[in-house]
Design a protein around this motif. Structure first.
Motif, PDB file in Angstrom:
ATOM      1  N   ARG A   1       0.797  -1.232   0.000  1.00 13.08           N
ATOM      2  CA  ARG A   1       0.000   0.000   0.000  1.00 13.08           C
ATOM      3  C   ARG A   1       0.824   1.273   0.000  1.00 13.08           C
ATOM      4  NH1 ARG A   1      -4.699  -2.288   3.843  1.00 13.08           N
ATOM      5  NH2 ARG A   1      -3.060  -2.128   5.411  1.00 13.08           N
ATOM      6  N   LEU A   2       2.006   1.258   0.600  1.00 15.14           N
ATOM      7  CA  LEU A   2       2.766   2.505   0.662  1.00 15.14           C
ATOM      8  C   LEU A   2       3.298   2.920  -0.704  1.00 15.14           C
ATOM      9  CD1 LEU A   2       4.599   2.426   4.099  1.00 15.14           C
ATOM     10  CD2 LEU A   2       2.323   3.251   3.479  1.00 15.14           C
ATOM     11  N   LEU A   3       3.234   2.021  -1.700  1.00 20.12           N
ATOM     12  CA  LEU A   3       3.524   2.433  -3.068  1.00 20.12           C
ATOM     13  C   LEU A   3       2.484   3.437  -3.559  1.00 20.12           C
ATOM     14  CD1 LEU A   3       4.587  -0.970  -4.657  1.00 20.12           C
ATOM     15  CD2 LEU A   3       6.041   1.057  -4.397  1.00 20.12           C
ATOM     16  N   GLN A   4       1.318   3.445  -2.922  1.00 23.95           N
ATOM     17  CA  GLN A   4       0.286   4.406  -3.291  1.00 23.95           C
ATOM     18  C   GLN A   4       0.665   5.827  -2.879  1.00 23.95           C
ATOM     19  OE1 GLN A   4      -3.555   2.825  -1.868  1.00 23.95           O
ATOM     20  NE2 GLN A   4      -2.768   0.769  -2.262  1.00 23.95           N
ATOM     21  N   ALA A   5       1.459   5.948  -1.828  1.00 26.86           N
ATOM     22  CA  ALA A   5       1.981   7.266  -1.448  1.00 26.86           C
ATOM     23  C   ALA A   5       2.969   7.751  -2.502  1.00 26.86           C
ATOM     24  CB  ALA A   5       2.651   7.193  -0.077  1.00 26.86           C
ATOM     25  N   ALA A   6       3.780   6.827  -3.016  1.00 24.65           N
ATOM     26  CA  ALA A   6       4.711   7.169  -4.094  1.00 24.65           C
ATOM     27  C   ALA A   6       3.951   7.569  -5.353  1.00 24.65           C
ATOM     28  CB  ALA A   6       5.631   5.986  -4.377  1.00 24.65           C
ATOM     29  N   ASP A   7       2.847   6.876  -5.631  1.00 21.05           N
ATOM     30  CA  ASP A   7       1.997   7.201  -6.779  1.00 21.05           C
ATOM     31  C   ASP A   7       1.469   8.632  -6.657  1.00 21.05           C
ATOM     32  OD1 ASP A   7      -0.149   6.150  -9.003  1.00 21.05           O
ATOM     33  OD2 ASP A   7      -1.164   7.338  -7.462  1.00 21.05           O
ATOM     34  N   LEU A   8       1.044   9.010  -5.468  1.00 24.56           N
ATOM     35  CA  LEU A   8       0.527  10.360  -5.241  1.00 24.56           C
ATOM     36  C   LEU A   8       1.597  11.397  -5.560  1.00 24.56           C
ATOM     37  CD1 LEU A   8      -1.613  11.448  -2.179  1.00 24.56           C
ATOM     38  CD2 LEU A   8       0.168  12.924  -3.085  1.00 24.56           C
ATOM     39  N   LEU A   9       2.801  11.185  -5.060  1.00 25.30           N
ATOM     40  CA  LEU A   9       3.881  12.142  -5.279  1.00 25.30           C
ATOM     41  C   LEU A   9       4.290  12.192  -6.748  1.00 25.30           C
ATOM     42  CD1 LEU A   9       6.047  14.109  -4.256  1.00 25.30           C
ATOM     43  CD2 LEU A   9       7.507  12.123  -3.779  1.00 25.30           C
ATOM     44  N   ALA A  10       4.424  11.029  -7.383  1.00 22.92           N
ATOM     45  CA  ALA A  10       4.862  10.990  -8.782  1.00 22.92           C
ATOM     46  C   ALA A  10       3.888  11.738  -9.686  1.00 22.92           C
ATOM     47  CB  ALA A  10       5.028   9.542  -9.237  1.00 22.92           C
ATOM     48  N   TRP A  11       2.586  11.509  -9.481  1.00 20.90           N
ATOM     49  CA  TRP A  11       1.599  12.199 -10.319  1.00 20.90           C
ATOM     50  C   TRP A  11       1.622  13.699 -10.071  1.00 20.90           C
ATOM     51  CZ3 TRP A  11      -2.600  15.412  -9.870  1.00 20.90           C
ATOM     52  CH2 TRP A  11      -3.388  15.550 -10.996  1.00 20.90           C
ATOM     53  N   GLN A  12       1.689  14.094  -8.803  1.00 21.64           N
ATOM     54  CA  GLN A  12       1.692  15.518  -8.476  1.00 21.64           C
ATOM     55  C   GLN A  12       2.914  16.219  -9.080  1.00 21.64           C
ATOM     56  OE1 GLN A  12      -0.480  17.424  -6.949  1.00 21.64           O
ATOM     57  NE2 GLN A  12      -1.855  16.091  -5.804  1.00 21.64           N
ATOM     58  N   CYS A  13       4.076  15.577  -9.018  1.00 22.05           N
ATOM     59  CA  CYS A  13       5.297  16.197  -9.550  1.00 22.05           C
ATOM     60  C   CYS A  13       5.263  16.272 -11.070  1.00 22.05           C
ATOM     61  CB  CYS A  13       6.522  15.416  -9.090  1.00 22.05           C
ATOM     62  SG  CYS A  13       6.858  15.578  -7.322  1.00 22.05           S
ATOM     63  N   ALA A  14       4.785  15.204 -11.721  1.00 22.95           N
ATOM     64  CA  ALA A  14       4.685  15.217 -13.180  1.00 22.95           C
ATOM     65  C   ALA A  14       3.692  16.286 -13.633  1.00 22.95           C
ATOM     66  CB  ALA A  14       4.273  13.844 -13.692  1.00 22.95           C
ATOM     67  N   LYS A  15       2.589  16.399 -12.916  1.00 26.00           N
ATOM     68  CA  LYS A  15       1.590  17.415 -13.233  1.00 26.00           C
ATOM     69  C   LYS A  15       2.171  18.819 -13.089  1.00 26.00           C
ATOM     70  CE  LYS A  15      -2.664  18.957 -13.907  1.00 26.00           C
ATOM     71  NZ  LYS A  15      -3.250  18.934 -15.285  1.00 26.00           N
ATOM     72  N   TYR A  16       2.893  19.046 -12.018  1.00 28.84           N
ATOM     73  CA  TYR A  16       3.523  20.345 -11.786  1.00 28.84           C
ATOM     74  C   TYR A  16       4.521  20.664 -12.899  1.00 28.84           C
ATOM     75  CZ  TYR A  16       6.601  23.838  -9.674  1.00 28.84           C
ATOM     76  OH  TYR A  16       7.357  24.956  -9.437  1.00 28.84           O
ATOM     77  N   ALA A  17       5.315  19.665 -13.279  1.00 27.10           N
ATOM     78  CA  ALA A  17       6.313  19.884 -14.318  1.00 27.10           C
ATOM     79  C   ALA A  17       5.656  20.215 -15.655  1.00 27.10           C
ATOM     80  CB  ALA A  17       7.192  18.646 -14.460  1.00 27.10           C
ATOM     81  N   LYS A  18       4.599  19.499 -16.005  1.00 20.96           N
ATOM     82  CA  LYS A  18       3.913  19.736 -17.278  1.00 20.96           C
ATOM     83  C   LYS A  18       3.252  21.114 -17.314  1.00 20.96           C
ATOM     84  CE  LYS A  18       2.692  14.855 -17.797  1.00 20.96           C
ATOM     85  NZ  LYS A  18       1.564  13.881 -17.733  1.00 20.96           N
ATOM     86  N   ASP A  19       2.607  21.481 -16.225  1.00 26.44           N
ATOM     87  CA  ASP A  19       1.800  22.704 -16.199  1.00 26.44           C
ATOM     88  C   ASP A  19       2.600  23.962 -15.870  1.00 26.44           C
ATOM     89  OD1 ASP A  19      -0.385  21.167 -16.745  1.00 26.44           O
ATOM     90  OD2 ASP A  19      -1.217  21.238 -14.720  1.00 26.44           O
ATOM     91  N   TYR A  20       3.672  23.805 -15.129  1.00 23.32           N
ATOM     92  CA  TYR A  20       4.293  24.984 -14.532  1.00 23.32           C
ATOM     93  C   TYR A  20       5.819  25.030 -14.693  1.00 23.32           C
ATOM     94  CZ  TYR A  20       4.896  28.764 -11.118  1.00 23.32           C
ATOM     95  OH  TYR A  20       5.213  29.942 -10.502  1.00 23.32           O
TER      96      TYR A  20
END
Length: 229
Positions: free
Chosen positions: A173-192
């Motif tokens: 389950r703690l891989l889901q915390a990594a999933d949260l961070l990876a998506w948020q960082c990729a989103k930030y990089a793409k948008d900003y």
């Protein structure tokens, strides 16, 4: 003996415009990981979902299809609070598809390259903290290059007491915390971030949940085939 675990997952695709890829995760002590895993499971049970996947939560897809947006926001806020409370530090490494040539015998594929950097980051975290402990590395198993990545990064995991595991985020389950961070960082990089780096205008301001997540300690890197920053 202090034992540290690292959980890492990826987001984005180097071959799909805008070609942004992120591999990210969290460092956490084994004893604390058990507590966080229990709390994480309690949240899943409360909201009647089998697992957390950030992209589906953000867009109301998959197991979040019937969940009101206010509840989805609450889920993310709760998980971010657990991350802030229990993890030692976050780490994210980003790459752009235009920075990589096709892999060769002497140059690994980008995923293996970035996964190797995650291993190095956790090792450096212990060295800088003068912590002499065992390390357990966990990577989400879904990437197509997981076999080559395993072979490549296993060369860095030389101590017999350390371990390297590729697993499904539904089982670890703690891989889901990594999933949260990876998506948020990729989103930030793409948008900003990458837009400003290239001298252009960001598509939109950083997400509020990303900014909340960044109140915790994180280290960021950008890497291409020839250099890292």
């Amino acid at each position: 003996m202090f034992i540290v675990e690292g959980y890492f997952d990826e987001s984005g695709d180097l071959d799909v415009d805008p070609g942004v890829f992120c591999l990210a995760g969290y460092f956490i002590s084994t004893n604390t990981a058990k507590l966080m895993d229990e709390k994480w499971g309690t949240v899943l049970e409360k909201h009647k979902i089998p697992y957390f996947h950030m992209v589906d939560c953000a867009h109301g897809n998959g197991v979040f299809a019937d969940m009101p947006v206010e509840e989805r926001i609450d889920v993310v806020k709760t998980f971010i609070s657990l991350i802030k409370k229990y993890t030692l530090e976050g780490f994210a490494i980003l790459a752009k598809g235009s920075s990589y040539d096709p892999p060769t015998k002497d140059a690994p594929d980008p995923y293996s390259h970035l996964a190797s950097s995650c291993v190095s980051a956790l090792q450096m975290f212990l060295e800088m903290g003068r912590i002499n402990g065992d390390i357990a590395y966990f990577f989400e198993e879904g990437h197509k290059n997981k076999k080559s990545a395993y072979s490549y990064i296993a060369q860095q995991v030389k101590r017999e007491r350390d371990s390297l595991t590729f697993a499904a985020k539904g089982k670890v389950r703690l891989l889901q915390a990594a999933d949260l961070l990876a998506w948020q960082c990729a989103k930030y990089a793409k948008d900003y971030s990458f837009a400003r780096w290239a001298g252009g205008e960001p598509k939109r301001a950083p997400r509020k949940d990303f900014m909340s997540l960044m109140e915790h300690d994180h280290t960021f890197m950008y890497m291409d085939q020839d250099k890292q920053m």
